[in-house]
Design a protein around this motif. Structure first.
Motif, mmCIF file in Angstrom:
data_model
loop_
_atom_site.group_PDB
_atom_site.id
_atom_site.type_symbol
_atom_site.label_atom_id
_atom_site.label_comp_id
_atom_site.label_asym_id
_atom_site.label_seq_id
_atom_site.Cartn_x
_atom_site.Cartn_y
_atom_site.Cartn_z
ATOM 1 N N ASP A 129 0.655 -0.925 -0.264
ATOM 2 C CA ASP A 129 -0.024 -0.389 -0.224
ATOM 3 C C ASP A 129 0.923 1.415 0.130
ATOM 4 O OD1 ASP A 129 1.048 -0.467 2.394
ATOM 5 O OD2 ASP A 129 -0.999 0.024 3.672
ATOM 6 N N LEU A 130 2.374 1.121 1.060
ATOM 7 C CA LEU A 130 2.778 2.747 0.345
ATOM 8 C C LEU A 130 3.713 2.369 -1.185
ATOM 9 C CD1 LEU A 130 4.115 4.392 2.222
ATOM 10 C CD2 LEU A 130 5.481 3.473 2.929
ATOM 11 N N PHE A 131 3.403 1.569 -1.308
ATOM 12 C CA PHE A 131 3.733 1.259 -3.134
ATOM 13 C C PHE A 131 2.616 2.406 -3.787
ATOM 14 C CE2 PHE A 131 7.884 -1.669 -2.431
ATOM 15 C CZ PHE A 131 8.860 -1.012 -3.281
ATOM 16 N N GLY A 132 1.910 1.529 -3.167
ATOM 17 C CA GLY A 132 0.511 2.839 -4.535
ATOM 18 C C GLY A 132 0.674 3.793 -3.776
ATOM 19 N N GLU A 133 0.893 4.618 -2.343
ATOM 20 C CA GLU A 133 0.675 5.528 -2.320
ATOM 21 C C GLU A 133 1.441 5.951 -2.944
ATOM 22 O OE1 GLU A 133 1.180 8.399 1.579
ATOM 23 O OE2 GLU A 133 0.653 6.236 2.057
ATOM 24 N N TYR A 134 2.691 5.616 -3.180
ATOM 25 C CA TYR A 134 3.396 6.562 -3.500
ATOM 26 C C TYR A 134 3.303 6.958 -5.513
ATOM 27 C CZ TYR A 134 8.838 7.699 -5.837
ATOM 28 O OH TYR A 134 9.345 8.393 -6.542
ATOM 29 N N ALA A 135 2.926 6.102 -5.978
ATOM 30 C CA ALA A 135 2.395 6.098 -7.824
ATOM 31 C C ALA A 135 1.490 7.525 -7.459
ATOM 32 C CB ALA A 135 1.974 4.894 -7.900
ATOM 33 N N SER A 152 8.558 4.957 -14.768
ATOM 34 C CA SER A 152 9.136 5.302 -13.612
ATOM 35 C C SER A 152 8.128 4.202 -12.372
ATOM 36 C CB SER A 152 7.755 5.926 -12.858
ATOM 37 O OG SER A 152 9.152 7.436 -13.263
ATOM 38 N N LEU A 153 7.204 3.460 -12.522
ATOM 39 C CA LEU A 153 6.551 2.239 -12.130
ATOM 40 C C LEU A 153 7.256 0.920 -12.925
ATOM 41 C CD1 LEU A 153 3.096 3.611 -12.254
ATOM 42 C CD2 LEU A 153 4.770 4.039 -10.975
ATOM 43 N N PRO A 176 2.122 -2.591 -6.072
ATOM 44 C CA PRO A 176 0.356 -3.006 -6.146
ATOM 45 C C PRO A 176 -0.117 -3.642 -8.079
ATOM 46 C CG PRO A 176 0.675 -1.279 -5.423
ATOM 47 C CD PRO A 176 2.130 -2.154 -5.046
ATOM 48 N N TRP A 177 0.412 -2.775 -8.464
ATOM 49 C CA TRP A 177 0.412 -2.244 -10.039
ATOM 50 C C TRP A 177 0.862 -4.464 -10.950
ATOM 51 C CZ3 TRP A 177 2.929 1.272 -8.094
ATOM 52 C CH2 TRP A 177 4.898 1.342 -7.656
ATOM 53 N N VAL A 178 1.474 -4.597 -9.901
ATOM 54 C CA VAL A 178 2.270 -5.958 -10.840
ATOM 55 C C VAL A 178 0.903 -6.852 -11.062
ATOM 56 C CG1 VAL A 178 3.721 -8.158 -10.755
ATOM 57 C CG2 VAL A 178 4.731 -5.565 -10.117
ATOM 58 N N ARG A 179 0.130 -6.754 -10.221
ATOM 59 C CA ARG A 179 -1.593 -8.112 -10.272
ATOM 60 C C ARG A 179 -2.444 -6.800 -10.222
ATOM 61 N NH1 ARG A 179 -0.271 -12.731 -7.417
ATOM 62 N NH2 ARG A 179 1.451 -12.493 -5.966
ATOM 63 N N GLU A 180 -2.212 -6.136 -9.674
ATOM 64 C CA GLU A 180 -3.694 -4.862 -10.544
ATOM 65 C C GLU A 180 -3.806 -4.981 -12.063
ATOM 66 O OE1 GLU A 180 -4.690 -2.296 -7.618
ATOM 67 O OE2 GLU A 180 -4.015 -3.861 -6.221
ATOM 68 N N GLY A 181 -2.698 -4.235 -12.167
ATOM 69 C CA GLY A 181 -2.769 -3.588 -13.652
ATOM 70 C C GLY A 181 -1.951 -1.996 -13.935
ATOM 71 N N VAL A 182 -1.216 -1.757 -14.716
ATOM 72 C CA VAL A 182 -1.109 0.084 -14.168
ATOM 73 C C VAL A 182 -1.966 0.549 -15.112
ATOM 74 C CG1 VAL A 182 0.064 -0.203 -16.981
ATOM 75 C CG2 VAL A 182 1.463 1.043 -14.268
ATOM 76 N N ASP A 183 -2.358 0.419 -15.524
ATOM 77 C CA ASP A 183 -3.697 1.302 -16.166
ATOM 78 C C ASP A 183 -4.311 2.698 -15.051
ATOM 79 O OD1 ASP A 183 -3.374 0.685 -18.570
ATOM 80 O OD2 ASP A 183 -5.272 -0.374 -19.070
ATOM 81 N N ASP A 184 -4.428 1.795 -14.225
ATOM 82 C CA ASP A 184 -5.211 3.097 -13.205
ATOM 83 C C ASP A 184 -3.697 3.715 -12.040
ATOM 84 O OD1 ASP A 184 -7.291 1.521 -13.053
ATOM 85 O OD2 ASP A 184 -7.235 0.091 -11.363
ATOM 86 N N TYR A 185 -2.853 3.602 -11.958
ATOM 87 C CA TYR A 185 -1.598 4.410 -11.596
ATOM 88 C C TYR A 185 -0.862 5.045 -12.771
ATOM 89 C CZ TYR A 185 -2.223 1.082 -7.787
ATOM 90 O OH TYR A 185 -2.234 0.626 -6.763
#
Length: 702
Positions: A129-135, A152-153, A176-185
């Motif tokens: 979740d900290l990786f997600g917050e940074y993104a 960057s990601l 998190p984008w490795v499993r969820e996909g990167v589009d949302d970021y």
């Protein structure tokens, strides 16, 4: 998680090289940093001479996390990503090029600093979740394109992947984008690359090309001869002995100048006008050290003030053979000007090669002496190396580059530019060798080309110098105006060539060379048939030109503009169906949608005051060949593909009036004046035919 690839991987020691011998590029003989060094130069990974030299500076990482990132960077440099990671990621490569590797470590540094501000001292304490917050925080910092954010990601994904290969894993969490996909970021996709780069405007490119060609073809002999003379004078001064006789000659020379009130050879440096010691030393067979000692002595303390009040030139004996429309371009070349003139000559060569071949800047900077041998026939070819798309057997970037599958074609001005450069650089060396073009006496062990930033500055300097020379020679029409889209740079020449070929047939480039040969050579020649040629850009620019023509015609017809000619009905039909393409063409596939549709083949030809609605079977510009596009420099007035609008007719009348005015000049011979009057009458007759046969859209549309 530890992959099989990590088994047996030993921890690096204090003196372990940053780059293992297996990954050092061929030919590199420089130093290699050790693991614990504060700076890691990446030169051992770089073979492309135009690539900027980078080094990883570990002082930018927070001290408490520095060693964790150092180990992961070392693993990334010396180990490929494992096959299990690459599965399902076709766009990923197991190894990065040195510039991409450097960018990746910089992204890690930004992450480390971000974590340190949140009092995180180890990567083990950075959960998903900290990786997600940074993104998300990264996305809110500035507006950048999707590709930049994706890289960057990707760098953070590699951080996790290489931790799994590490001999001492930290336990980096999977982003998190490795499993969820990167589009949302990521932000939405936008146009990018050279297809969205603004071409250099004709008002700027025209005089810029004229002066670049003029310097290469007409002034280069004078400049190189003056440079050799200045080097001879400098060497003579540097090797002169300090003797009483040489000191006496020096004193006599200076005393005569001062007694006569004559100017002293001087130069302006660091905000001060001083005596040009090396030039004066060469003239008097003395040493520059004696001049400096004399100027500092009590007896000659007034010399400096005298020079400041009476500065003089340092003329060389080089004969001036170069002419600008029959006028000598300068009275004499000054000793102090030769370095600047050589810089401008090298810049002119770059402009000529980059613009008149369509090469990318990196490929131009990678050219070597001997790349364009004299052929058995009259067609010269350039054998260049390509770096951007060079790949090894596994699809990874090949830092050494590779020879192009098919060479570039070289027209005479390009060949001349290459020959000029071959006279400047060492045999077999880079044509834009940084040591040769910055006038270093000794070349470094690892040859590099001029950098992009330095070249950008040189081009801007060339523009100012050429404009000043144009004004001094009484040619204000050849001054180079500022481009409305900013600095010219190095990457815009390739796009500009495609733009001008597509939209200025027979026009801009013909100011200096035979345009038809260039169009054939570039658009249908060797370079267009190989990877990284310019053919894709030509397709896109031609399609954009067609779409813009159709859009403008559609707008004019809706506004009530009249149209005439045998192809008027087909032009109206094309404008109705083609206007929707305007502003949408970014990819080659979109371009082919227009170019492959024969019903949309409409080309504006302002030089002939008409519009070509191209139909191969009706074209008079092609009788014996099988071209799929018109030759707009060979339009025939009786062709069935012609259409004219009110705008073309208005320009016909304006041009006819200009011809009449020119014919009335008292300095014009009578036969030529009569010919201009006849041409003006023909243009007025053509405009009259349009006026009597014009229709408007409502009348022409079925």
């Amino acid at each position: 998680m530890t992959s099989p690839a990590a088994e047996g991987l030993a921890l690096p020691g204090r003196h372990t090289p940053v780059v293992a011998p297996a990954f050092v590029v061929a030919g590199y003989t420089g130093p290699i940093a050790s693991y614990t060094d504060p700076l890691w130069p990446l030169d051992p990974l770089i073979a492309n001479p135009s690539t900027s030299r980078r080094r990883v500076d570990w002082s930018g990482f927070p001290p408490k996390m520095r060693e964790e990132f150092r180990l992961l960077a070392w693993v990334m440099i010396n180990n490929p990503l494992p096959y299990w990671f690459l599965a399902g990621r076709p766009a990923w490569h197991s190894r990065l090029s040195a510039p991409m590797l450097y960018a990746c470590v910089l992204e890690w540094q930004r992450l480390a600093q971000w974590l340190a501000h949140r009092h995180v001292t180890t990567l083990a304490d950075c959960p998903q979740d900290l990786f997600g917050e940074y993104a998300l925080d990264l996305a809110g910092r500035s507006k950048v394109c999707r590709d930049t954010r994706s890289r960057s990601l990707g760098a953070l994904t590699r951080l996790w992947a290489f931790d799994t290969l590490s001999p001492s894993p930290v336990g980096v969490a999977m982003p998190p984008w490795v499993r969820e996909g990167v589009d949302d970021y990521l932000p939405a996709q936008t146009s990018r690359g050279e297809n969205s780069t603004e071409p250099i405007t004709p008002a700027t490119m025209g005089p810029l090309l004229i002066w670049a060609l003029r310097v290469v073809e007409d002034l280069s002999d004078d400049i190189r001869t003056a440079w050799r003379e200045s080097r001879r004078l400098t060497d003579s001064a540097e090797h002169a002995a300090c003797t009483p006789a040489s000191k006496a000659r020096l004193k006599t020379y200076l005393r005569q100048l001062m007694d006569q009130g004559s100017p002293v050879p001087s130069r302006y440096m660091f905000g001060r006008t001083t005596i040009c010691a090396q030039y004066v030393a060469a003239l008097t067979a003395s040493s520059p050290r004696q001049i400096n000692s004399l100027a500092a002595s009590e007896k000659w303390r007034g010399l400096g003030e005298y020079v400041r009040r009476n500065p003089g030139p340092c003329p060389l004996t080089t004969p001036i053979t170069g002419r600008v429309e029959g006028q000598a371009w300068t009275e004499a070349i000054d000793y102090t000007q030769t370095s600047d003139l050589m810089r401008h000559l090298g810049t002119a060569c770059f402009i000529v090669i980059a613009y008149l071949t369509g090469m990318r800047p990196g490929e131009v900077l990678g050219l070597t002496a001997g790349c364009c041998p004299d052929p058995p026939s009259d067609r010269h070819l350039i054998y260049a190396r390509v770096f951007k798309t060079a790949a090894d057997e596994e699809g990874n970037h090949n830092p050494a580059g590779e020879l192009r599958d098919v060479p570039w074609v070289a027209i005479p001005p390009v060949v001349k530019a290459i020959r000029v450069l071959e006279d400047i650089v060492p045999d077999g060396g880079l044509l834009f060798d940084s040591a040769a073009h910055t006038f270093q006496r000794a070349s470094p062990a690892h040859a590099t080309a001029l950098g992009y930033e330095g070249l950008r500055n040189r081009i801007e300097d060339f523009v100012r110098w050429a404009s000043h020379l144009a004004a001094r020679l009484g040619r204000p029409h050849e001054t180079i105006p500022d481009d409305p889209h900013g600095e010219i740079g190095t990457a815009r020449f390739r796009r500009s060539l495609a733009w001008h070929i597509a939209r200025r047939p027979g026009g801009l480039v013909a100011l200096a060379i035979q345009y038809g040969h260039l169009r054939t050579a570039v658009s249908a020649g060797y370079a267009s048939r190989s990877r990284d040629g310019i053919h894709e850009l030509l397709d896109i620019e031609t399609a954009r030109a067609t779409a813009d023509t159709l859009s403008a015609l559609h707008t004019d017809l809706v506004a009530g503009t009249g149209i005439s000619g045998p192809a008027a009905r087909r032009a109206v039909h094309a404008a109705t169906h083609g206007a929707a393409f305007a502003g949408t063409i970014v990819t080659r596939r979109q371009a082919r949608d227009i170019l492959d549709n024969p019903n949309l083949a409409v080309y504006d030809n302002p030089h002939s005051f008409l519009m070509c609605v191209y139909n191969r079977d009706r074209a008079l510009c092609h009788r014996l060949d099988t071209s799929d596009s018109p030759s707009l420099d060979r339009c025939r007035p009786t062709c069935a593909n012609i259409a004219r609008t009110d705008h073309h007719a208005d320009r016909l009348l304006q041009h006819a009036a200009a011809l009449d005015s020119q014919a009335r000049s008292h300095t014009l011979p009578s036969p030529l004046a009569e010919r201009l009057h006849r041409r003006a009458d023909e243009m007025r007759a053509t405009a009259a035919v349009h006026e009597h046969t014009r229709t408007i859209r409502q009348e022409t549309t079925p």
